[in-house]
Design a protein around this motif. Structure first.
Motif, PDB file in Angstrom:
ATOM      1  N   LYS A 192      55.945   9.804 -39.188  1.00 17.86           N
ATOM      2  CA  LYS A 192      56.070  10.877 -38.197  1.00 17.86           C
ATOM      3  C   LYS A 192      55.401  12.122 -38.741  1.00 17.86           C
ATOM      4  O   LYS A 192      55.519  12.423 -39.925  1.00 17.86           O
TER       5      LYS A 192
ATOM      6  N   THR B 116      54.785  15.911 -36.938  1.00 21.64           N
ATOM      7  CA  THR B 116      54.764  16.764 -35.758  1.00 21.64           C
ATOM      8  C   THR B 116      54.895  18.206 -36.174  1.00 21.64           C
ATOM      9  O   THR B 116      55.354  18.518 -37.275  1.00 21.64           O
TER      10      THR B 116
ATOM     11  N   PRO C   4      62.393  22.179 -34.019  1.00 20.60           N
ATOM     12  CA  PRO C   4      63.641  21.932 -33.286  1.00 20.60           C
ATOM     13  C   PRO C   4      64.302  23.269 -33.004  1.00 20.60           C
ATOM     14  O   PRO C   4      65.105  23.743 -33.793  1.00 20.60           O
TER      15      PRO C   4
ATOM     16  N   GLN D  37      65.071  11.978 -35.166  1.00 22.10           N
ATOM     17  CA  GLN D  37      65.591  13.275 -35.584  1.00 22.10           C
ATOM     18  C   GLN D  37      64.574  14.388 -35.324  1.00 22.10           C
ATOM     19  O   GLN D  37      63.498  14.396 -35.905  1.00 22.10           O
ATOM     20  N   ALA D  38      64.964  15.353 -34.503  1.00 13.56           N
ATOM     21  CA  ALA D  38      64.067  16.468 -34.202  1.00 13.56           C
ATOM     22  C   ALA D  38      63.848  17.348 -35.425  1.00 13.56           C
ATOM     23  O   ALA D  38      62.791  17.962 -35.585  1.00 13.56           O
ATOM     24  N   ALA D  39      64.839  17.411 -36.297  1.00 13.68           N
ATOM     25  CA  ALA D  39      64.722  18.269 -37.478  1.00 13.68           C
ATOM     26  C   ALA D  39      63.690  17.732 -38.462  1.00 13.68           C
ATOM     27  O   ALA D  39      63.138  18.481 -39.269  1.00 13.68           O
ATOM     28  N   VAL D  40      63.439  16.439 -38.403  1.00  9.36           N
ATOM     29  CA  VAL D  40      62.457  15.821 -39.296  1.00  9.36           C
ATOM     30  C   VAL D  40      61.064  16.031 -38.717  1.00  9.36           C
ATOM     31  O   VAL D  40      60.682  15.388 -37.749  1.00  9.36           O
ATOM     32  N   LEU D  41      60.333  16.954 -39.301  1.00  7.96           N
ATOM     33  CA  LEU D  41      58.990  17.239 -38.804  1.00  7.96           C
ATOM     34  C   LEU D  41      57.999  16.197 -39.313  1.00  7.96           C
ATOM     35  O   LEU D  41      57.049  15.859 -38.627  1.00  7.96           O
ATOM     36  N   GLU D  42      58.212  15.730 -40.534  1.00  4.25           N
ATOM     37  CA  GLU D  42      57.302  14.747 -41.088  1.00  4.25           C
ATOM     38  C   GLU D  42      58.067  13.699 -41.880  1.00  4.25           C
ATOM     39  O   GLU D  42      59.130  13.969 -42.422  1.00  4.25           O
ATOM     40  N   CYS D  43      57.514  12.503 -41.898  1.00  2.00           N
ATOM     41  CA  CYS D  43      58.083  11.420 -42.695  1.00  2.00           C
ATOM     42  C   CYS D  43      56.941  10.530 -43.156  1.00  2.00           C
ATOM     43  O   CYS D  43      56.274   9.898 -42.336  1.00  2.00           O
TER      44      CYS D  43
ATOM     45  N   LYS E 279      59.823  16.123 -44.406  1.00  2.00           N
ATOM     46  CA  LYS E 279      59.788  17.580 -44.234  1.00  2.00           C
ATOM     47  C   LYS E 279      60.763  17.921 -43.121  1.00  2.00           C
ATOM     48  O   LYS E 279      60.623  17.430 -41.998  1.00  2.00           O
TER      49      LYS E 279
ATOM     50  N   ARG F 124      63.193  20.886 -41.065  1.00  2.00           N
ATOM     51  CA  ARG F 124      63.481  22.293 -40.759  1.00  2.00           C
ATOM     52  C   ARG F 124      64.872  22.400 -40.154  1.00  2.00           C
ATOM     53  O   ARG F 124      65.215  21.665 -39.234  1.00  2.00           O
TER      54      ARG F 124
END
Lengths: 155, 155
Positions: free
Chosen positions: A141, A143, A147, B87-93, B105, B107
């Motif tokens: 992911k 993005t 949030p 998960q919206a808080a997970v910007l990157e994986c 990553k 936020r």
DNA sequence: GATGTTCCGGTCAATTTCATCCATCGGGCG
DNA sequence: CGCCCGATGGATGAAATTGACCGGAACATC
């Protein structure tokens, strides 16, 4: 920064080219009222800019590397930070807690470019004591959609 | 993907709201020719979307955390990836090389939210063996502007 | 406690700017 | 010599911007 503003910011992060008419529908307001909201979000600095979102692979930066760096305390650190800011390949540079001093996010064209970056740009910096390289094998992911928090009632 | 396309993509990443007239000046082309270029960049998938760039602090996500995760090999991994995507808080994986399996990553609004995320979302995932947290103390640089590579002549 | 005033925010209508589309022209290559 | 790709210019259409009007809430006054 109420519920409506949050809906607007989320929608604009997903697609900023939709136009005010469609945005007004998700906001539940008229077109001009929606435009007013967007304008105020820009003035308040919530919306910093309007950007084209590129495909990293298509743009020629298929390699993603996170680099942990330990920098010796001292005035070398200012020079290090400045150098990181200057480097276009360095997308992010954060001072972090733990055993390391900095965490970098770097995008490059290929492995030779990574080799060049590590040797010429990073290790060449005075004060750099240790470098740890985390090469991204696969991106599950990635993005930039924040949030947007339910936010405190005030303001 | 020639020199002109690279100039255009860089300019559009910096400011996508400038309009075709100004873009045409930096491209050194006519307005309609520039529009044609942009359209083709969209069709080819180089430009994925147009987005509003938000200030993370103003948006209510002042906390930035990078999380290293070790996941036991097995079919738990697919579930883990799916959970991260949700998960919206997970910007990157990213799946990465080295001692750890994934780098996230994330936020969040505040430390309680981090605590909740680590316990309820991350450690709750089956297969998660080890979690390392890198809290960002200061952000030296954070940009989404890709360093558009000089690119191979073909294509 | 009721009423009047002021301010903030939303809606509606009119203007103007901007992007898109289409036809034409010039250059490069087969 | 003919074909094709790309750039220019003008016309059409849709979008954003602007201004004036209306409604509701908060505050002060009576």
């Amino acid at each position: 920064m109420d519920e409506i503003d949050r809906n607007i910011t989320v929608a604009l992060q997903l697609d900023g080219s939709a136009g005010l008419a469609e945005l007004a529908k998700v906001a539940g307001l008229s077109v001009s009222a929606t435009a007013e909201r967007v304008k105020r979000l820009e003035e308040r600095g919530v919306i910093r800019a309007w950007r084209a979102d590129l495909d990293p692979v298509a743009a020629g930066c298929p390699l993603l590397v996170h680099i942990l760096v330990t920098v010796a305390p001292g005035k070398d650190e200012a020079a290090f930070r400045k150098a990181m800011r200057r480097q276009a390949a360095v997308l992010e540079c954060h001072a972090i807690t733990g055993d390391w001093t900095y965490l970098l996010k770097v995008r490059l064209a290929d492995l030779p470019a990574l080799d060049a970056f590590l040797n010429d740009e990073l290790r060449a910096q005075s004060g750099v004591q240790r470098v740890g390289t985390l090469l991204a094998i696969a991106t599950v992911k990635e993005t930039s959609i924040l949030p947007v928090a339910p936010a405190d009632p005030e303001e």
